[in-house]
Structure formats: structure tokens, C-alpha cells
Design an enzyme around this catalytic site. Structure first.
Site, PDB file in Angstrom:
ATOM      1  N   ASP A  73       0.836  -1.203   0.000  1.00 23.75           N
ATOM      2  CA  ASP A  73       0.000   0.000   0.000  1.00 23.75           C
ATOM      3  C   ASP A  73       0.875   1.259   0.000  1.00 23.75           C
ATOM      4  OD1 ASP A  73       0.881  -0.136   2.591  1.00 23.75           O
ATOM      5  OD2 ASP A  73      -1.101  -0.040   3.527  1.00 23.75           O
ATOM      6  N   SER A  74       2.197   1.064  -0.017  1.00 22.33           N
ATOM      7  CA  SER A  74       3.117   2.187  -0.226  1.00 22.33           C
ATOM      8  C   SER A  74       2.826   2.847  -1.571  1.00 22.33           C
ATOM      9  CB  SER A  74       4.575   1.710  -0.174  1.00 22.33           C
ATOM     10  OG  SER A  74       4.771   0.612  -1.047  1.00 22.33           O
ATOM     11  N   ASP A 114      -1.066  -6.201   0.047  1.00 20.49           N
ATOM     12  CA  ASP A 114      -1.392  -5.523   1.306  1.00 20.49           C
ATOM     13  C   ASP A 114      -2.890  -5.315   1.446  1.00 20.49           C
ATOM     14  OD1 ASP A 114       0.739  -4.978   2.977  1.00 20.49           O
ATOM     15  OD2 ASP A 114       1.321  -3.146   1.927  1.00 20.49           O
ATOM     16  N   GLU A 118      -1.025  -5.331   8.916  1.00 20.08           N
ATOM     17  CA  GLU A 118      -0.116  -4.692   9.878  1.00 20.08           C
ATOM     18  C   GLU A 118      -0.631  -4.833  11.309  1.00 20.08           C
ATOM     19  OE1 GLU A 118       0.655  -0.593   8.912  1.00 20.08           O
ATOM     20  OE2 GLU A 118       1.270  -1.082   6.869  1.00 20.08           O
ATOM     21  N   GLU A 155       9.686  -3.771   9.909  1.00 18.59           N
ATOM     22  CA  GLU A 155       9.996  -2.467   9.300  1.00 18.59           C
ATOM     23  C   GLU A 155      10.629  -1.527  10.322  1.00 18.59           C
ATOM     24  OE1 GLU A 155       6.872  -0.685   6.963  1.00 18.59           O
ATOM     25  OE2 GLU A 155       8.020   1.161   6.675  1.00 18.59           O
TER      26      GLU A 155
HETATM   27  O1  KIV Z   1       3.602  -1.079   1.572  1.00 15.62           O
HETATM   28  C1  KIV Z   1       4.743  -1.533   1.436  1.00 15.62           C
HETATM   29  O2  KIV Z   1       5.425  -1.319   0.424  1.00 15.62           O
HETATM   30  C2  KIV Z   1       5.290  -2.339   2.530  1.00 15.62           C
HETATM   31  C3  KIV Z   1       6.751  -2.602   2.520  1.00 15.62           C
HETATM   32  C4  KIV Z   1       7.488  -1.395   2.898  1.00 15.62           C
HETATM   33  C5  KIV Z   1       7.108  -3.763   3.344  1.00 15.62           C
HETATM   34  O3  KIV Z   1       4.571  -2.717   3.401  1.00 15.62           O
END
Ligand code: KIV
Length: 257
Positions: free
Chosen positions: A42-43, A81, A112, A176
Site C-alpha cells: 500500500d506504499s 497488502d 499490519e 519495518e
Molecule cells: O507497503 C509496502 O510497500 C510495505 C513494505 C514497505 C514492506 O509494506
């Protein structure tokens, strides 16, 4: 159990696990040759859409990007995610996780948190949905983006959460921005692999946001190494294109019908 997940778990203590994020097909196709695991993170909210936080990412957006990534991933384990507010209780989590699995054909979902979502993860794993955990810095819920593990209380919580996640049936945990000795302790205390981002070499594997790795993101983070300067390469290509268009060198006879 999914064969790719089994293969990933078996790498613990034998071979480091290579993972990266991908948000679209063409990139996923390239990464698939070199990665064990590809995460549709979700980044993408901050990387692609300039959102202030990953909390703004929608389920639909995750599903659409994942469908694109799926077309490029053949060999690697593909994880998606679950975005913020899509797993507030077991019922909601199960409904949304099923939707993600069905629509994107991914291998697993990532959530998470630790103790707070223990029952929720258990519901998913009991329903045969493979889950990856995520501890340390939690971008969906943390207000301050600081590395974790300096204080004893923080360390104890993360160690306890990691054990709980393993008990809940997750096949791996992302750590993280976790202090080195804590990442080492957690990794040694679990039978499942840990995947670190800003969490030292002692994790069982590493993950980076792809745009950071290739230097497309102009920001510099301590935990990132830019393995290429792709901004420079793109600038060069676009400059040459612009020059050739202006001088009427492109398109030439070869590019014309
Ligand atoms: O959302 C993401 O890209 C992540 C990574 C940083 C592990 O959760």
C-alpha cells in the site's frame, strides 16, 4: 499449503529471501526473475498518488494494481497488502481478504499489527487464507515514523507480537525499521522467516520499495541503497527524444509506414 509459501519457509537459515514491491505488470515481469516474493504494497499510495499516508489507499486501488502485477508474476510468491480500514474486525477482514484473493489471484495477503489483530489473522488462516504479518513501524497506524526497539517496553511488545503472529498461523513477518539486535532476536525466536526493511542484515530476507531501489524516488532514506540512478537515464532518453522531434530526426523512414 501453497508450494511457493512452503519453499519460502524452507529458505530460513539456508538462503536469504529476496523481495521487492511492484505496482504494475511491466515492472513485475522484470522482478519476477530475481525475486522470491513480490509485494503489492500500500506504499503505492505515497509512491504513485502522493497521498500523505497509506491510510488513504482504497481496497479497489489495491485490487486494480494487483491485477496488473499478477499478469507479470509467474514464479514469485505474490502478496497483496490489505489497506487501512479493511480489517477492523474478523468478519470485515474475511470478506475483504476473500475478495482480494479471488479478484487478484494473489498467493497471500499482508496485515499490519500484532496482538490487536491476533483473532482477525486467526480467522483468515483458519479459512485457508495465507497471511503475512508486519511489525515494527506500522505506516497504517503509527503517528510518528521512527525506528522501533530503542526502549525495552517496545522490544518486549514486538517480541511478544512476533510470537503471537507465528501462533496465529502467518507464514512470514515483515519487520519495518527495527533496531538491529531486536531484528536479530525476533528472527532467531521464530521458525518462520522475517523479511526486513530498515531492519538489518539479520532478517531472513530483505524487501525494498522498487522505486527507491532504482533511484526513481528523489528522497534519500538511511535504510535504502539506490542500486541505479534511473531518473538520470529517463532524463537522458526524454532529452534525446525532444531534440530529435524538434530537429525532425524522429520519426524517420524506419519509423514510418
Ligand atoms: O507497503 C509496502 O510497500 C510495505 C513494505 C514497505 C514492506 O509494506
Amino acid at each position: 499449503m501453497n508450494k511457493k509459501i512452503l519453499k519460502l519457509i524452507k529458505k530460513k537459515n539456508k538462503q536469504k529471501i529476496v523481495s521487492l514491491t511492484a505496482y504494475s505488470k511491466n515492472i513485475a515481469t522484470i522482478l519476477d526473475s530475481y525475486c522470491d516474493l513480490i509485494l503489492v504494497g500500500d506504499s503505492l499510495g505515497s509512491v504513485l498518488y502522493n497521498y500523505k499516508s497509506t491510510r488513504e489507499v482504497s481496497l479497489n486501488s489495491m485490487i486494480e494494481h494487483s491485477k496488473s502485477v499478477r499478469m507479470g508474476v509467474k514464479k514469485s510468491l505474490m502478496v497483496v497488502d490489505m489497506p487501512h480500514n479493511t480489517y477492523r474486525n474478523s468478519k470485515e477482514a474475511l470478506k475483504n481478504a476473500k475478495q482480494i484473493m479471488l479478484k487478484t489471484k494473489c498467493d497471500a495477503v499482508k496485515l499490519e499489527g500484532g496482538k490487536k489483530i491476533y483473532q482477525i489473522i486467526k480467522t483468515l488462516t483458519k479459512n485457508k487464507i495465507p497471511v503475512m504479518g508486519h511489525l515494527g513501524l506500522l505506516p497504517q497506524s503509527d503517528k510518528n515514523f521512527k525506528y522501533k526497539g530503542k526502549k525495552k517496553i517496545e522490544r518486549d511488545i514486538i517480541i511478544n507480537d512476533a510470537k503471537l503472529l507465528e501462533k496465529s498461523g502467518v507464514f512470514s513477518v515483515v519487520l519495518e525499521c527495527v533496531e538491529t539486535s531486536l531484528a536479530k532476536d525476533v528472527t532467531q525466536n521464530l521458525a518462520i522467516p522475517t523479511i526486513g526493511i530498515g531492519a538489518s542484515k539479520y532478517c531472513d530476507g530483505q524487501i525494498l520499495v522498487f522505486d527507491d531501489l532504482i533511484g526513481l524516488n528523489p528522497m534519500n532514506y538511511k535504510f535504502v541503497k539506490k542500486f541505479a540512478n534511473i531518473r538520470k537515464e529517463i532524463s537522458k532518453a526524454v532529452l534525446n527524444y525532444s531534440k530529435e522531434v524538434k530537429k525532425q530526426k524522429f520519426p524517420n523512414k524506419k519509423n514510418s509506414y
